[in-house]
Design a protein around this motif. Sequence first.
Motif, short mmCIF file in Angstrom:
data_model
loop_
_atom_site.label_atom_id
_atom_site.label_comp_id
_atom_site.label_asym_id
_atom_site.label_seq_id
_atom_site.Cartn_x
_atom_site.Cartn_y
_atom_site.Cartn_z
N LEU A 1 10.26 -6.94 -0.57
CA LEU A 1 10.45 -5.54 -0.98
C LEU A 1 11.37 -5.43 -2.19
O LEU A 1 11.19 -4.57 -3.05
N TRP A 2 12.36 -6.31 -2.27
CA TRP A 2 13.34 -6.25 -3.36
C TRP A 2 12.76 -6.81 -4.67
O TRP A 2 12.92 -6.23 -5.73
N THR A 3 12.08 -7.96 -4.56
CA THR A 3 11.59 -8.63 -5.77
C THR A 3 10.17 -8.24 -6.15
O THR A 3 9.74 -8.50 -7.27
N GLN A 4 9.44 -7.65 -5.19
CA GLN A 4 8.01 -7.34 -5.36
C GLN A 4 7.17 -8.59 -5.60
O GLN A 4 6.07 -8.53 -6.15
N ASN A 5 7.71 -9.73 -5.19
CA ASN A 5 6.97 -10.98 -5.29
C ASN A 5 6.28 -11.24 -3.95
O ASN A 5 6.94 -11.51 -2.94
N ASP B 1 0.83 -1.21 0.00
CA ASP B 1 0.00 0.00 0.00
C ASP B 1 0.86 1.26 0.00
O ASP B 1 0.33 2.38 -0.03
N LEU B 2 2.18 1.08 0.02
CA LEU B 2 3.13 2.20 -0.05
C LEU B 2 4.08 1.99 -1.22
O LEU B 2 5.29 1.81 -1.04
N PRO B 3 3.56 2.00 -2.45
CA PRO B 3 4.37 1.65 -3.62
C PRO B 3 5.57 2.55 -3.86
O PRO B 3 6.61 2.10 -4.36
N THR B 4 5.47 3.82 -3.49
CA THR B 4 6.58 4.75 -3.74
C THR B 4 7.69 4.63 -2.70
O THR B 4 8.76 5.23 -2.88
N LEU B 5 7.44 3.87 -1.65
CA LEU B 5 8.43 3.78 -0.56
C LEU B 5 9.11 2.41 -0.49
O LEU B 5 9.80 2.12 0.49
N GLN B 6 8.93 1.58 -1.51
CA GLN B 6 9.47 0.23 -1.45
C GLN B 6 10.99 0.22 -1.31
O GLN B 6 11.55 -0.49 -0.46
N ASP B 7 11.68 1.01 -2.12
CA ASP B 7 13.15 1.06 -2.06
C ASP B 7 13.63 1.65 -0.73
O ASP B 7 14.60 1.17 -0.14
N THR B 8 12.93 2.68 -0.26
CA THR B 8 13.29 3.31 1.02
C THR B 8 13.11 2.33 2.17
O THR B 8 13.99 2.20 3.04
N LEU B 9 11.97 1.62 2.16
CA LEU B 9 11.72 0.65 3.22
C LEU B 9 12.74 -0.49 3.19
O LEU B 9 13.20 -0.95 4.24
N PHE B 10 13.09 -0.93 1.97
CA PHE B 10 14.11 -1.98 1.85
C PHE B 10 15.43 -1.53 2.48
O PHE B 10 16.06 -2.28 3.25
N SER B 11 15.84 -0.31 2.18
CA SER B 11 17.11 0.22 2.73
C SER B 11 17.05 0.33 4.25
O SER B 11 18.00 -0.04 4.95
N ILE B 12 15.91 0.84 4.76
CA ILE B 12 15.76 1.00 6.22
C ILE B 12 15.81 -0.35 6.92
O ILE B 12 16.54 -0.53 7.91
N PHE B 13 15.05 -1.32 6.41
CA PHE B 13 15.00 -2.64 7.06
C PHE B 13 16.32 -3.39 6.92
O PHE B 13 16.69 -4.16 7.81
#
Length: 315
Positions: A85-89, A19-31
């Motif tokens: 988050l990385w693969t979007q799978n 539900d946060l499509p624009t934040l996927q890369d940011t969330l991946f980096s944070i986690f």
Amino acid sequence: MAEVNLSHAKEFILLGFSDLPTLQDTLFSIFLVIYINILIGNGLIIVVTKSDKALQTPMYFFLGNFAFLEICYTSVTLPRMLSDLWTQNKNISVLACATQLCFFLILVVSESLLLAVMAYDRYVAICKPLYYTLIMNQKACIQLVVVSWITGTPVLIGQTYQVFSLPFCNSNIINHIFCDMPPLMKLACGNTTWNEILVYVEVVSFGFIPFVLILYSYIKIFITIQKLPSVMGRSKAFSTCSSHLMVVVLFYGSGIVAYLQPKTSYVAGIEKMLSLFYTIITPMFNPLIYSLRNKDVIVAMKKYFLNVKCHEAMR
């Protein structure tokens, strides 16, 4: 949405943070940064509690085991979240989901029981100091750790089997960041009252009762501390307990709220935030809490890094 009988389905769809499509890369980096910090921080605690002779006491034996448990605990959920988050799978097989849930529940219960054991250790050390070495001997410490790890295992394996034996309908979409009990129970149809009762019984047995024992231990500890004659003695006694107490508040506060939430009032957004606290935030802060508020651990870490530098210089 069309009904789905998951007894024949091969996979779920784990929505995570879709539900946060624009934040996927940011969330991946944070986690990813958080996961690395959890591994390094808890790994350092394991190393220093094992290698430093000054930390060869029951308190640090339990702390080392707790740090190892935190690594296992986060490794059940965080790598999968990073992969999604990385693969979007978002697809996860029923077997993988059941395995994740089972290990997660076992480790949550182990952490709850180990926190109670650590509180008991502090209770004996402060309230019964003359009997401490007799009560908390090496054999007793090992037995307490083993009991913490294995007590809930048979029950939780059975609970996982029961959950995945339920009829699921309406959707195979799990609106959560990992396979957890509340979102799975939300997908179940038919009469799930008995299963919900079992969940509450397990929460009380493995969550609430250990919490009450911890609370009782600290009430006795605080009463004993107040009777100490010197201010310095009271301060030192309290400092050995404050770190553990902060971890207890973080862990039980978010976990009990999440698991005592009835199915009818389940809200995915709130559930995700609460689960982040007890699966990621608490394990990330635990090494900081224990190291920054514990002079012995700070000294041991400085000594460890100094030895590492000396070995590198000699090469």
